[in-house]
Design a protein around this motif. Sequence first.
Motif, PDB file in Angstrom:
ATOM      1  N   TYR A 160      -8.747  29.922  -7.475  1.00  0.00           N
ATOM      2  CA  TYR A 160      -9.307  28.574  -7.423  1.00  0.00           C
ATOM      3  C   TYR A 160     -10.823  28.680  -7.281  1.00  0.00           C
ATOM      4  O   TYR A 160     -11.344  29.643  -6.711  1.00  0.00           O
ATOM      5  N   ARG A 161     -11.514  27.647  -7.754  1.00  0.00           N
ATOM      6  CA  ARG A 161     -12.923  27.451  -7.409  1.00  0.00           C
ATOM      7  C   ARG A 161     -13.032  26.022  -6.908  1.00  0.00           C
ATOM      8  O   ARG A 161     -12.813  25.070  -7.662  1.00  0.00           O
ATOM      9  N   HIS A 162     -13.300  25.883  -5.618  1.00  0.00           N
ATOM     10  CA  HIS A 162     -13.477  24.556  -5.020  1.00  0.00           C
ATOM     11  C   HIS A 162     -14.918  24.084  -5.174  1.00  0.00           C
ATOM     12  O   HIS A 162     -15.842  24.853  -4.905  1.00  0.00           O
ATOM     13  N   ILE A 163     -15.088  22.874  -5.591  1.00  0.00           N
ATOM     14  CA  ILE A 163     -16.389  22.208  -5.496  1.00  0.00           C
ATOM     15  C   ILE A 163     -16.168  21.017  -4.571  1.00  0.00           C
ATOM     16  O   ILE A 163     -15.379  20.118  -4.884  1.00  0.00           O
ATOM     17  N   ILE A 164     -16.819  21.058  -3.408  1.00  0.00           N
ATOM     18  CA  ILE A 164     -16.601  20.007  -2.398  1.00  0.00           C
ATOM     19  C   ILE A 164     -17.884  19.212  -2.218  1.00  0.00           C
ATOM     20  O   ILE A 164     -18.975  19.779  -2.118  1.00  0.00           O
ATOM     21  N   SER A 165     -17.742  17.898  -2.178  1.00  0.00           N
ATOM     22  CA  SER A 165     -18.918  17.032  -2.061  1.00  0.00           C
ATOM     23  C   SER A 165     -19.472  17.073  -0.641  1.00  0.00           C
ATOM     24  O   SER A 165     -18.839  17.591   0.279  1.00  0.00           O
ATOM     25  N   ASN A 166     -20.640  16.474  -0.495  1.00  0.00           N
ATOM     26  CA  ASN A 166     -21.173  16.215   0.828  1.00  0.00           C
ATOM     27  C   ASN A 166     -20.158  15.373   1.600  1.00  0.00           C
ATOM     28  O   ASN A 166     -19.666  14.386   1.070  1.00  0.00           O
ATOM     29  N   PRO A 167     -19.833  15.740   2.826  1.00  0.00           N
ATOM     30  CA  PRO A 167     -18.875  14.918   3.574  1.00  0.00           C
ATOM     31  C   PRO A 167     -19.492  13.600   4.046  1.00  0.00           C
ATOM     32  O   PRO A 167     -20.708  13.519   4.257  1.00  0.00           O
ATOM     33  N   ALA A 190     -15.024  14.547  -1.213  1.00  0.00           N
ATOM     34  CA  ALA A 190     -14.356  14.663  -2.511  1.00  0.00           C
ATOM     35  C   ALA A 190     -14.330  16.131  -2.933  1.00  0.00           C
ATOM     36  O   ALA A 190     -15.180  16.913  -2.514  1.00  0.00           O
ATOM     37  N   PHE A 191     -13.338  16.497  -3.727  1.00  0.00           N
ATOM     38  CA  PHE A 191     -13.296  17.889  -4.183  1.00  0.00           C
ATOM     39  C   PHE A 191     -12.747  17.991  -5.601  1.00  0.00           C
ATOM     40  O   PHE A 191     -12.002  17.122  -6.077  1.00  0.00           O
ATOM     41  N   LEU A 192     -13.137  19.060  -6.260  1.00  0.00           N
ATOM     42  CA  LEU A 192     -12.544  19.477  -7.536  1.00  0.00           C
ATOM     43  C   LEU A 192     -12.072  20.912  -7.362  1.00  0.00           C
ATOM     44  O   LEU A 192     -12.708  21.700  -6.674  1.00  0.00           O
ATOM     45  N   VAL A 193     -10.959  21.238  -8.010  1.00  0.00           N
ATOM     46  CA  VAL A 193     -10.536  22.635  -8.019  1.00  0.00           C
ATOM     47  C   VAL A 193     -10.313  23.054  -9.469  1.00  0.00           C
ATOM     48  O   VAL A 193      -9.502  22.457 -10.181  1.00  0.00           O
ATOM     49  N   VAL A 194     -11.067  24.063  -9.889  1.00  0.00           N
ATOM     50  CA  VAL A 194     -10.854  24.669 -11.197  1.00  0.00           C
ATOM     51  C   VAL A 194      -9.948  25.876 -10.987  1.00  0.00           C
ATOM     52  O   VAL A 194     -10.176  26.670 -10.069  1.00  0.00           O
ATOM     53  N   ARG A 195      -8.911  25.994 -11.814  1.00  0.00           N
ATOM     54  CA  ARG A 195      -7.987  27.123 -11.667  1.00  0.00           C
ATOM     55  C   ARG A 195      -8.179  28.093 -12.829  1.00  0.00           C
ATOM     56  O   ARG A 195      -8.205  27.677 -13.991  1.00  0.00           O
ATOM     57  N   THR A 196      -8.337  29.342 -12.503  1.00  0.00           N
ATOM     58  CA  THR A 196      -8.497  30.387 -13.514  1.00  0.00           C
ATOM     59  C   THR A 196      -7.284  31.304 -13.466  1.00  0.00           C
ATOM     60  O   THR A 196      -6.957  31.855 -12.409  1.00  0.00           O
ATOM     61  N   GLN A 252      -8.818  28.544 -18.200  1.00  0.00           N
ATOM     62  CA  GLN A 252      -9.302  27.740 -17.077  1.00  0.00           C
ATOM     63  C   GLN A 252      -8.955  26.282 -17.310  1.00  0.00           C
ATOM     64  O   GLN A 252      -9.016  25.778 -18.429  1.00  0.00           O
ATOM     65  N   ASP A 253      -8.622  25.608 -16.219  1.00  0.00           N
ATOM     66  CA  ASP A 253      -8.377  24.173 -16.278  1.00  0.00           C
ATOM     67  C   ASP A 253      -8.927  23.509 -15.036  1.00  0.00           C
ATOM     68  O   ASP A 253      -8.952  24.120 -13.961  1.00  0.00           O
ATOM     69  N   LEU A 254      -9.311  22.246 -15.200  1.00  0.00           N
ATOM     70  CA  LEU A 254      -9.537  21.421 -14.018  1.00  0.00           C
ATOM     71  C   LEU A 254      -8.151  21.169 -13.431  1.00  0.00           C
ATOM     72  O   LEU A 254      -7.359  20.430 -14.001  1.00  0.00           O
ATOM     73  N   PHE A 255      -7.851  21.825 -12.341  1.00  0.00           N
ATOM     74  CA  PHE A 255      -6.489  21.794 -11.812  1.00  0.00           C
ATOM     75  C   PHE A 255      -6.200  20.472 -11.108  1.00  0.00           C
ATOM     76  O   PHE A 255      -5.260  19.765 -11.456  1.00  0.00           O
TER      77      PHE A 255
END
Lengths: 157, 421
Positions: free
Chosen positions: A82-89, A104-110, A116-119
């Motif tokens: 996973y690659r987490h991108i987490i926003s400012n809380p 908020a968060f996004l997780v890209v899965r490799t 790769q996909d936006l999981f």
Amino acid sequence: MDSAAYHGVVAGLLADYAHCIDSDDLERWPALFTETASYRISTEFNHARGLPIGIIDARNRNMMEDRITALRKANIYEPQRYRHIISNPRITGAADGLVQAEAAFLVVRTMIDGSQDLFVSGRYLDEIDVSGSQPLFARKLVVLDSDKIDTLLAIPL
Amino acid sequence: MTKASTYKATTFWPNDGLTEVPYSLYDDDEIYQRERERLFMGPTWNVLGLECEVPNPGDYKTTFVGDVPVVLVRGKDGSLKGFENRCAHRGALLCLERFGNARAFTCVYHAWSYNEDGDLTGVAFQNGVNGEGGMPDDFKREEHGLQRLYIATLAGLVFGSFDAKVPPLEDYLGPDIVSRIHRVLPRPLKVLGYYTQTMRNNWKLYFENVKDPYHASILHLFFTTFRLNRLSQKGGIIVDESGGHHVSYSMLDKTANNPKDDSGDGDYDNAKLRADTDEFGLKAPALLGGRDEFDDGITLQILTVFPGLVLQQVRNSLVVRQIVPRGVDRTDIVWTNYGFEDDDDELADLRLLQANFIGPAGYISMEDGAVGAMIQRALPGTGGETSVVKMGGDGAASQESRATETSIRGFWKAYRKIMDI
């Protein structure tokens, strides 16, 4: 402590959280929670309607440790990261040594073959115990924007 | 019993019997179209949801028959109705929301509107504007209704069929399947929540997987690691007359583990004890507890109804899974977790706790999300080859042993008949 100070503490914990999962240091994942903390994955659809089912529903730190044990020793799934991108809380409340925050968060899965996909995307609704020497999650509710999960969800979000 | 040799070789299925399944069935566009027409839109009962999802007049739910979009509606008189979710004018989706309540169904594109029976009741500017334009005089609204579904219910489940020739639901299922459905749906239901798992494989690979008890204790190591299910446990496979429906069940074997215990709880305690002392013991073994809520000792029941329903009991976790094909190599599984209106707090909480076993992140089901895709990705190069489905013989009858693929052969028996291949 004022809200700005909490912001730094929470952002630091979230950064450590993302690093822990994304670097496959999963054995340390439960240690970021208090012993009695809960970790649940819901969806916006279920959350908005008060439907209680969890995609993962861990009620204490022992259950989180069990999940990692099962991932390592029992469950079979293709290697993935996973690659987490987490926003400012956003600090939404603070009292009695507990801080409520949303991020908020996004997780890209490799996958192992390089695909790769936006999981998933979603938000963390966290309660953080700041009374001890280091901040720990006392509750983490993961609310996914979509309730479609591609293939499987093995590693925690 | 039907002999396997009665199946005739065709261009789609170049051999007899049920033990050699052509790989081409999993990635062929022509087969996929034929399945939509003959199987999903043919004389089959397709699960649409639960009665409790549309409790009040005007309540509707959008769902699918195969991959065909449909709407399930509760009518003014309380009866259930269904129709294609597609405007008869230019073919746009009529309803976009997953759930709603409506007195009429109006297309957003040109405002053609329909009643709860799918009858066309209004056409915008049918008579033109200021005497100009409009529909021709011979246009008859009654000729442009929506294609309707036949609806049948059983124990709170709702099924739909496009084909008037479909047998009555209970005849379609047979008595064994009917009684096993009632077993896990004995009282008024309550939905506990939804999620959808997208699988990157043909829908049949998932349906076969669910009908395959052979893999359960091999692929799903959580089962064996924590001794939740072994093929030696008491249980069996029931396959109905058509072959298309099945039940696989197992129970903890009281006599083997603890002959003196007859409380029904001893096996759970034993299971906990073993898990505690195992190398991979659980630190929070409460997950392995449970209640014998149906008073029969059965802790696992997986039931399928051809072509798209899986009804699951894993301990106290109860789920309706609907299989929605999304193309030859993609399938959505819609998981509807349920309990009963009169669940006490402890049982209600057990269902949520044990949901950790199932779903896309489930301890004992996550592997099912990936194994179909592993087959799908390996299809190139299979040409005219077939898979081998010979465990437990070549027939499709009920068996006590779960070291068998009889229910997979049952699926292909029903499939070959309805597909005429």
